[in-house]
Scaffold this active site. Structure first.
Site, PDB file in Angstrom:
ATOM      1  N   SER A  58       0.871  -1.165   0.000  1.00  0.00           N
ATOM      2  CA  SER A  58       0.000   0.000   0.000  1.00  0.00           C
ATOM      3  C   SER A  58       0.910   1.217   0.000  1.00  0.00           C
ATOM      4  CB  SER A  58      -0.915  -0.011   1.224  1.00  0.00           C
ATOM      5  OG  SER A  58      -1.971   0.906   1.010  1.00  0.00           O
ATOM      6  N   GLU A  59       0.654   2.152  -0.921  1.00  0.00           N
ATOM      7  CA  GLU A  59       1.632   3.210  -1.183  1.00  0.00           C
ATOM      8  C   GLU A  59       1.804   4.198  -0.028  1.00  0.00           C
ATOM      9  OE1 GLU A  59      -1.060   2.608  -2.990  1.00  0.00           O
ATOM     10  OE2 GLU A  59      -2.156   4.435  -3.517  1.00  0.00           O
ATOM     11  N   ASN A  60       0.923   4.142   0.964  1.00  0.00           N
ATOM     12  CA  ASN A  60       1.150   5.014   2.119  1.00  0.00           C
ATOM     13  C   ASN A  60       2.262   4.467   3.020  1.00  0.00           C
ATOM     14  OD1 ASN A  60      -0.854   2.957   2.686  1.00  0.00           O
ATOM     15  ND2 ASN A  60      -1.079   3.921   4.688  1.00  0.00           N
ATOM     16  N   SER A  88       8.446   4.145  -0.528  1.00  0.00           N
ATOM     17  CA  SER A  88       7.281   3.470  -1.087  1.00  0.00           C
ATOM     18  C   SER A  88       7.223   3.677  -2.606  1.00  0.00           C
ATOM     19  CB  SER A  88       6.012   4.017  -0.432  1.00  0.00           C
ATOM     20  OG  SER A  88       4.879   3.380  -0.969  1.00  0.00           O
TER      21      SER A  88
END
Lengths: 217, 233
Positions: A45-47, A87
């Protein structure tokens, strides 16, 4: 015709053993529920998390552990947290094997639009532009038509673009399609859906080569 | 040990004035500098330019500064979940620059690392790249994006010490480490300020050199935006 879960179920078949996968918000998030459990896959998840697990049990939610949709999540053994620059190093650096995201429009040359409707809806692109600009393997998960019944598979996008010539595969409630030679090549039909129906719902060039099998899901 | 500790949020925000540019850490409401934001509301400074991935929700996070119309310009990647923001943007009261999330992170990191600009593939061929220099490398097109210039970076960490060393927790890390040292003054607020020597040097995420002021936040609400749970079977 498939519902959202059906689309997710079909896309899950594209997820292979050893893949790192980034799931967008909406239908893509559902894909995690249908991935075979005899293969090893890690969800990014890019967070800032790799190795995402299911939602927490009630009472175990942690404000410091969320996904890109701001939903509370859990992590699996082997998971890691990292900052936003790292990320997107995973994403732009092509370390993520598969990106699954939603779209408002896809064009027959692989252009995608999913972040803005001028004058009406401006939520922003989030990580979508980074994802589509870099990923080698992008699957779009969406309904074949919008809520007005208009095709979302177009000759040319009408909305502001998220990325150019980047989409490879599209799974809709009606069909699986591939972008080839500036057209949507029909690969599979959803259960009970005729080629004729898919033709009608596709504004862009639809390439039909021989008999089109029904999806096996 | 060079002491970065200040007693209160008021001391931490000394020098903040109207029309400044701030970086604020956080993704959604996770890892936002709650105490610094609350103090900015109290100070009533306005004409602010805020670099932050999101703009909070109507009644929390940067939404509090938006309500008071203290923000002139937002530089963000995603601003859903905030009706007041959308209203101010569509009416033209608020200037908004939407940029890809990875570009936002890297423009912070570039400022931190002393790079004037970076080339990224994100946004090429879209309106984000309009008016920007582009260049081809190995057959692929990239967009030149400049490092941010900011007066203050407000970041939030889990634990820290008076030397300014920081450790983050979970996905509350997000943009916070990338913003440390990326502005003229970095103000870190932590949930727990521990005695110097207690943090294991092997576990430090951000060394104190990137931080000018550190304080322990008085209270953290740590609001959850989307509470999602599964049933016990």
């Amino acid at each position: 015709m498939l519902d959202k879960n059906g689309i997710a179920k079909r896309i899950a078949k594209e997820v292979k053993d050893g893949y790192y996968v980034n799931l967008g918000i909406g239908i893509p998030t559902l894909v995690a529920n249908y991935v075979r459990d005899d293969i090893e896959v890690e969800f990014q998840s890019e967070n800032g998390v790799l190795g995402m697990g299911p939602f927490p049990f009630e009472g175990e939610e942690d404000a410091d552990v969320i996904n890109a949709g701001k939903q509370t999540i859990t992590t699996l053994p082997g998971a890691s947290f990292f900052d936003s620059a790292m990320s997107f190093s995973m994403i732009r650096g092509k370390h993520v094997d598969l990106t699954i995201l939603g779209a408002m429009e896809v064009a027959q040359n692989g252009d995608i639009a999913n972040w803005k409707i001028p004058g009406r809806m401006v939520k922003g692109m989030g990580g979508a532009m980074d994802l589509v600009a870099s990923a080698e393997n992008i699957i779009v998960a969406m309904m074949h038509t919008n809520k007005h019944g208009d095709s979302k598979l177009l000759k040319q996008c009408t909305l502001p673009l998220t990325g150019v010539g980047c989409v490879k595969r599209i799974v809709t409630n009606l069909a699986v399609l591939e972008i080839v030679n500036n057209g949507f090549k029909l690969i599979e039909r959803a259960p009970g859906v005729s080629v004729e129906k898919i033709k009608k719902a596709t504004e862009g060039l639809l390439i039909i080569d021989g008999d089109i099998p029904e999806m096996d899901i | 040990m060079i002491n970065k500790k200040v007693a209160h949020v008021q001391d931490a925000l000394k020098g903040v004035t109207n029309n400044m540019t701030f970086m604020l850490g956080g993704f959604g409401l996770s890892g936002i500098p709650e105490n610094a934001i609350a103090e900015l509301v109290k100070l009533g400074v306005n004409g602010l330019t805020c670099i932050s991935n999101n703009a909070g929700v109507d009644d929390f996070g940067l939404g509090l500064l938006l309500q008071k119309k203290q923000i002139k310009k937002m530089i963000s990647s995603y601003v859903g979940e905030n009706d007041e923001f959308e209203r101010q943007m569509l009416s033209g009261e608020l200037d908004v620059e939407l940029i890809p999330q990875g570009t936002l992170a890297e423009r912070c990191r570039a400022a931190q690392a002393g790079f004037p600009a970076i080339f990224t593939p994100a946004g090429y061929g879209t309106e984000v790249a309009e008016g920007k220099e582009t260049r081809e490398f190995d057959g692929k097109m990239y967009v030149l994006e400049h490092a941010f210039k900011a007066d203050y970076a407000f970041v939030k960490a889990w634990k820290g010490d008076a030397a300014g060393n920081l450790i983050f927790k979970g996905t509350a890390r997000n943009f916070n480490p990338n913003m440390c040292g990326a502005a003229k003054i970095t103000v870190a607020e932590v949930e727990e300020l521990v005695p110097v020597g207690e943090l294991d040097p092997n576990q430090i995420h951000i060394p104190g050199i990137f931080v000018q002021r550190i304080f322990q936040g008085e209270v953290y609400e740590k609001r959850i935006e989307q509470r999602t749970v599964r049933q016990r079977s």
